[in-house]
Every structure is written in C-alpha cells, then in structure tokens.
Design an enzyme around this catalytic site. Sequence first.
Site, PDB file in Angstrom:
ATOM      1  N   SER A  40     -21.211   8.191  74.116  1.00  0.00           N
ATOM      2  CA  SER A  40     -21.351   8.738  72.725  1.00  0.00           C
ATOM      3  C   SER A  40     -20.822   9.713  72.380  1.00  0.00           C
ATOM      4  CB  SER A  40     -23.169   8.712  72.769  1.00  0.00           C
ATOM      5  OG  SER A  40     -23.445   9.938  73.022  1.00  0.00           O
ATOM      6  N   LYS A 107     -25.866  15.278  72.126  1.00  0.00           N
ATOM      7  CA  LYS A 107     -25.331  14.972  70.507  1.00  0.00           C
ATOM      8  C   LYS A 107     -24.667  16.277  69.516  1.00  0.00           C
ATOM      9  CE  LYS A 107     -26.902  10.732  71.106  1.00  0.00           C
ATOM     10  NZ  LYS A 107     -25.981   9.986  71.560  1.00  0.00           N
TER      11      LYS A 107
END
Length: 188
Positions: A40, A107
Amino acid sequence: MKRSATKEIWSWISSIFLGLLLAAVVSVFIVQPYQVQGHSMDPTLYDQEHIIVSKLSHTFSRLPGYGDIVIIDSRTGRERTLKDDLLENGVMQLFVKPEEGHALYIKRVIGKPGDTIEIKEGRVYRNGKELKETYIKEPMLADNQTWTVPAKHVFVMGDNRNDSRDSRQIGFIPQDHVLGKKISNISW
C-alpha cells in the site's frame, strides 16, 4: 564456591531481565523497528522493508504533520489502552501472540482536524487546494468523495492509492491510534 556460582547466576538473570525491561520501555515509548507488510505504500516503501518509527508523538499525544508517514492501529472502532501499547512492542511479541484481526498499517497523513478532503477525478484536494503528490505510484481510480476530518483525528492514505486500505475504507483515525512516525529506513 557454590555460593559465588549462585550469586553469578542471579547476576546474569537480573541483567537479562533489566535488559529486556529497558528494551520494552524504549520500544513502547521512544522508538521501535517496524517491518512494512504489503504494497500500500509502494513506491515510497516496499513490502518487507524495515523502518524505524518514533513513538514520541504517540507517547506525548501530538498530531503528526501533513505528509508524515505513520503507523496506525486499524481498529478505529475501539479505544486503545496502555495494554495495547505493551502487547504490540517487539519484545512482548516474542512471548505473546498478537490479537486476531489486529492490523497495524503504515500510511501517509493527508488531513488533520477541521480539514476538508476531496477526491475529484482521481486527484486529492485539501481545503480546496490540490495536493502535489509526487510520491504516489499511479493515478488513482476513485469516485468523487468528500470528508471533513473531526477533532482529534487524522485522514490517512497509502501512496499506492489503488491498492491501499486507508481512511477511505476504515474511516478517520483517532489521534491515539497513530502509534508513531517513520523517522528512518533500515538497511541490512
């Protein structure tokens, strides 16, 4: 002679115990190594890459900055406790299996409290201004959406927007679920 051998054994045991205790305190409250799991954050961070995370912002309840790469607890629907912090550190994980369904994500911070985040035609806007995101992997395939970040929360996204489970799916991240900020990569 027997007495000094017993004393030496206890000296070793207490030294090992104190070393483990110090390592646990450092990894819970100051810094911790972390291994990236998944894609990700491609191309910024790769699967299985190792990084060092500062825990000081979590320890002192400070919000991360825009663009900071952070470790988050994805279980946003529950409160975190000191027990969570203790059980998630690397030393304790040698002895205790992580909770089922528990995931720590890595993230990038896109929005802070009060910000309006919009996705329009695959581009991200914060408070009406398009973000210059040189770090993303490829153009994002997404429907137009808008969010307003509530108090004591952040909005996070992965750099590989088409392969990231982030605030678009799991919602806003409570400030106490931001566990640390990436400060360095580890080269082996």
